[in-house]
Design a protein around this motif. Structure first.
Motif, PDB file in Angstrom:
ATOM      1  N   CYS A   1      -4.848  10.673   1.504  1.00 37.21           N
ATOM      2  CA  CYS A   1      -5.018   9.705   2.591  1.00 37.21           C
ATOM      3  C   CYS A   1      -4.341  10.264   3.833  1.00 37.21           C
ATOM      4  O   CYS A   1      -3.112  10.215   3.975  1.00 37.21           O
ATOM      5  CB  CYS A   1      -4.419   8.356   2.204  1.00 37.21           C
ATOM      6  SG  CYS A   1      -4.595   7.070   3.471  1.00 37.21           S
TER       7      CYS A   1
ATOM      8  N   SER B   1       1.732  10.697   2.166  1.00 41.51           N
ATOM      9  CA  SER B   1       2.786  11.009   1.215  1.00 41.51           C
ATOM     10  C   SER B   1       3.973  11.691   1.892  1.00 41.51           C
ATOM     11  O   SER B   1       5.132  11.409   1.564  1.00 41.51           O
ATOM     12  CB  SER B   1       2.238  11.909   0.108  1.00 41.51           C
ATOM     13  OG  SER B   1       1.676  13.083   0.661  1.00 41.51           O
TER      14      SER B   1
ATOM     15  N   LEU C   1       1.261   4.829  -2.596  1.00 42.24           N
ATOM     16  CA  LEU C   1       1.318   6.232  -2.161  1.00 42.24           C
ATOM     17  C   LEU C   1       2.571   6.971  -2.625  1.00 42.24           C
ATOM     18  O   LEU C   1       2.748   8.142  -2.297  1.00 42.24           O
ATOM     19  CB  LEU C   1       1.255   6.285  -0.630  1.00 42.24           C
ATOM     20  CG  LEU C   1      -0.123   6.056  -0.010  1.00 42.24           C
ATOM     21  CD1 LEU C   1       0.006   5.803   1.482  1.00 42.24           C
ATOM     22  CD2 LEU C   1      -1.033   7.227  -0.287  1.00 42.24           C
TER      23      LEU C   1
ATOM     24  N   TRP D   1      -3.960   8.345  -3.437  1.00 42.89           N
ATOM     25  CA  TRP D   1      -4.582   7.155  -2.861  1.00 42.89           C
ATOM     26  C   TRP D   1      -5.830   6.836  -3.683  1.00 42.89           C
ATOM     27  O   TRP D   1      -6.762   7.615  -3.750  1.00 42.89           O
ATOM     28  CB  TRP D   1      -4.949   7.413  -1.405  1.00 42.89           C
ATOM     29  CG  TRP D   1      -5.570   6.223  -0.728  1.00 42.89           C
ATOM     30  CD1 TRP D   1      -6.908   5.997  -0.539  1.00 42.89           C
ATOM     31  CD2 TRP D   1      -4.894   5.109  -0.157  1.00 42.89           C
ATOM     32  NE1 TRP D   1      -7.096   4.800   0.114  1.00 42.89           N
ATOM     33  CE2 TRP D   1      -5.873   4.235   0.361  1.00 42.89           C
ATOM     34  CE3 TRP D   1      -3.543   4.752  -0.036  1.00 42.89           C
ATOM     35  CZ2 TRP D   1      -5.551   3.040   1.000  1.00 42.89           C
ATOM     36  CZ3 TRP D   1      -3.222   3.573   0.592  1.00 42.89           C
ATOM     37  CH2 TRP D   1      -4.209   2.723   1.105  1.00 42.89           C
TER      38      TRP D   1
ATOM     39  N   CYS E   1      -8.198   3.659   3.345  1.00 41.29           N
ATOM     40  CA  CYS E   1      -7.173   4.550   3.904  1.00 41.29           C
ATOM     41  C   CYS E   1      -7.164   4.443   5.425  1.00 41.29           C
ATOM     42  O   CYS E   1      -6.110   4.303   6.040  1.00 41.29           O
ATOM     43  CB  CYS E   1      -7.436   5.992   3.470  1.00 41.29           C
ATOM     44  SG  CYS E   1      -6.379   7.222   4.268  1.00 41.29           S
TER      45      CYS E   1
ATOM     46  N   PHE F   1       0.830  -1.208   0.000  1.00 40.94           N
ATOM     47  CA  PHE F   1       0.000   0.000   0.000  1.00 40.94           C
ATOM     48  C   PHE F   1       0.864   1.258   0.000  1.00 40.94           C
ATOM     49  O   PHE F   1       0.471   2.291  -0.539  1.00 40.94           O
ATOM     50  CB  PHE F   1      -0.927  -0.002   1.217  1.00 40.94           C
ATOM     51  CG  PHE F   1      -1.914  -1.135   1.212  1.00 40.94           C
ATOM     52  CD1 PHE F   1      -3.102  -1.021   0.520  1.00 40.94           C
ATOM     53  CD2 PHE F   1      -1.638  -2.308   1.873  1.00 40.94           C
ATOM     54  CE1 PHE F   1      -4.015  -2.057   0.493  1.00 40.94           C
ATOM     55  CE2 PHE F   1      -2.533  -3.361   1.862  1.00 40.94           C
ATOM     56  CZ  PHE F   1      -3.727  -3.243   1.170  1.00 40.94           C
TER      57      PHE F   1
ATOM     58  N   TYR G   1      -5.860   1.048   6.472  1.00 38.65           N
ATOM     59  CA  TYR G   1      -4.411   0.992   6.271  1.00 38.65           C
ATOM     60  C   TYR G   1      -3.663   1.621   7.439  1.00 38.65           C
ATOM     61  O   TYR G   1      -2.721   1.038   7.982  1.00 38.65           O
ATOM     62  CB  TYR G   1      -4.032   1.685   4.963  1.00 38.65           C
ATOM     63  CG  TYR G   1      -2.564   2.004   4.837  1.00 38.65           C
ATOM     64  CD1 TYR G   1      -1.621   0.997   4.655  1.00 38.65           C
ATOM     65  CD2 TYR G   1      -2.116   3.318   4.926  1.00 38.65           C
ATOM     66  CE1 TYR G   1      -0.275   1.295   4.550  1.00 38.65           C
ATOM     67  CE2 TYR G   1      -0.777   3.622   4.821  1.00 38.65           C
ATOM     68  CZ  TYR G   1       0.139   2.610   4.631  1.00 38.65           C
ATOM     69  OH  TYR G   1       1.480   2.899   4.537  1.00 38.65           O
TER      70      TYR G   1
END
Length: 331
Positions: free
Chosen positions: A181, A281, A89, A94, A101, A85, A104
């Motif tokens: 996200c 990010s 990113l 996302w 999100c 995942f 995660y």
């Protein structure tokens, strides 16, 4: 370093005006990043899966210390899975929706906390083994270790589900654009997380390993002074047992040191942010650094532990499928 290759910005969802912008890179650079992270994710899962299979399958590896290593391998395996995942990113977009999100980030927090908690348990295990060797078989039993591991994971799940409750109940609440996200933890929640998941565990780990180092040095000096005039099978066996415990403490000490080097930057970024806002990010580098730790642990085991190398050979050559292989001695 990665951001230096950014050449232009595009929308994550070109058909939406409210879409976030993504970082576009040269095709060769993007391919290199994806190949490296994908390879790391695959190797992390494969290597840690071998540890899980080894300790679970071979009966002679069912010891309290190895039960802790099993818990650490499980968390490392799951972290390797989450790296998939993180690859998504890399470009700052996302595409899996707000619910995924939230899931995660919750899983990332849980696995991180479980790893740190397991590290604390490993430190306690080595502390008792080195500092109180006569009491170790009584105080550190397989049942007690399993209970501690269960509590470690249960507390991690409960604590971080409560910590991220707003983000779970209202996914995407704090996103500023489509394709972002982000999770936000309130000030007191952020302080509690840093204290419980970083400051307190790291303090315990450092204090215990300093104590282990002091005792190990004193025991090594005592053994050197006694071995000259001592004879007898019993004494030789005691010396061999102490050396074995020292070796285990050294190996696990390397694991703990590497862990601290990889996880500290993540929490340092959290402390610097003040408002405990973690953007997926923006935190990519420190999160990937934590993932690197999960990749390095099996390599450390392979370097220090002959049983792990023997188990890998047995698994790769399919000897593990033979009847009675679970009773084999992998030491």
């Amino acid at each position: 370093l990665i951001n230096s290759f950014i050449i232009e910005s595009e929308l994550c969802f070109p058909h939406l005006n409210s879409s976030c912008r993504k970082n576009s890179r040269a095709p060769a650079v993007s391919m290199l990043i994806y190949v490296i992270l994908s390879s790391m994710s695959l190797l992390t899962m494969v290597m840690n899966l071998m540890i899980i299979i080894s300790i679970s399958h071979f009966k002679k590896l069912h010891s309290p210390t190895n039960s802790l290593l099993l818990s650490l391998a499980v968390s490392d395996f799951l972290v390797g899975f989450l790296l998939v995942f993180q690859i998504i990113l890399i470009d700052g977009c996302w595409f899996l929706g707000d619910i995924m999100c939230g899931i995660y980030f919750v899983l990332d927090y849980i696995f991180t906390a479980a790893s740190i908690g397991t590290m604390v348990l490993i430190s306690v295990d080595r502390y008792v083994a080195v500092c109180y060797p006569l009491h170790y078989p009584i105080k550190v039993t397989q049942y007690r270790v399993q209970v501690c591991v269960f509590l470690c994971w249960t507390i991690s799940v409960f604590f971080h589900c409560m910590l991220l409750m707003d983000n779970i109940q209202q996914p995407g609440l704090y996103n500023t654009c489509v394709g972002e996200c982000v999770v936000i933890i309130d000030f007191f929640g952020g302080i509690a997380d840093v204290v419980c998941s970083f400051i307190a565990p790291v303090t315990v780990i450092v204090v215990l390993y300093v104590r282990i180092f002091v005792v190990a040095v004193s025991q090594a000096r005592a053994m050197r002074s006694q071995v000259k005039g001592a004879i007898g099978q019993g004494f030789v066996q005691r010396v061999a047992a102490k050396k074995s415990e020292m070796k285990a403490a050294k190996a696990l000490g390397v694991v703990v040191l590497v862990f601290l080097m990889c996880v500290c930057p993540y929490f340092c970024v959290t402390l610097e942010s003040g408002d405990a806002v973690i953007s997926a990010s923006a935190a990519a580098f420190v999160m990937c650094l934590f993932y690197v730790n999960s990749f390095l642990n099996p390599l450390i085991y392979a370097f220090f532990y002959p049983w792990f190398r023997n188990c890998m050979k047995c698994i790769v050559t399919f000897q593990i499928l033979k009847p009675g292989s679970s009773d084999a001695n992998m030491g």
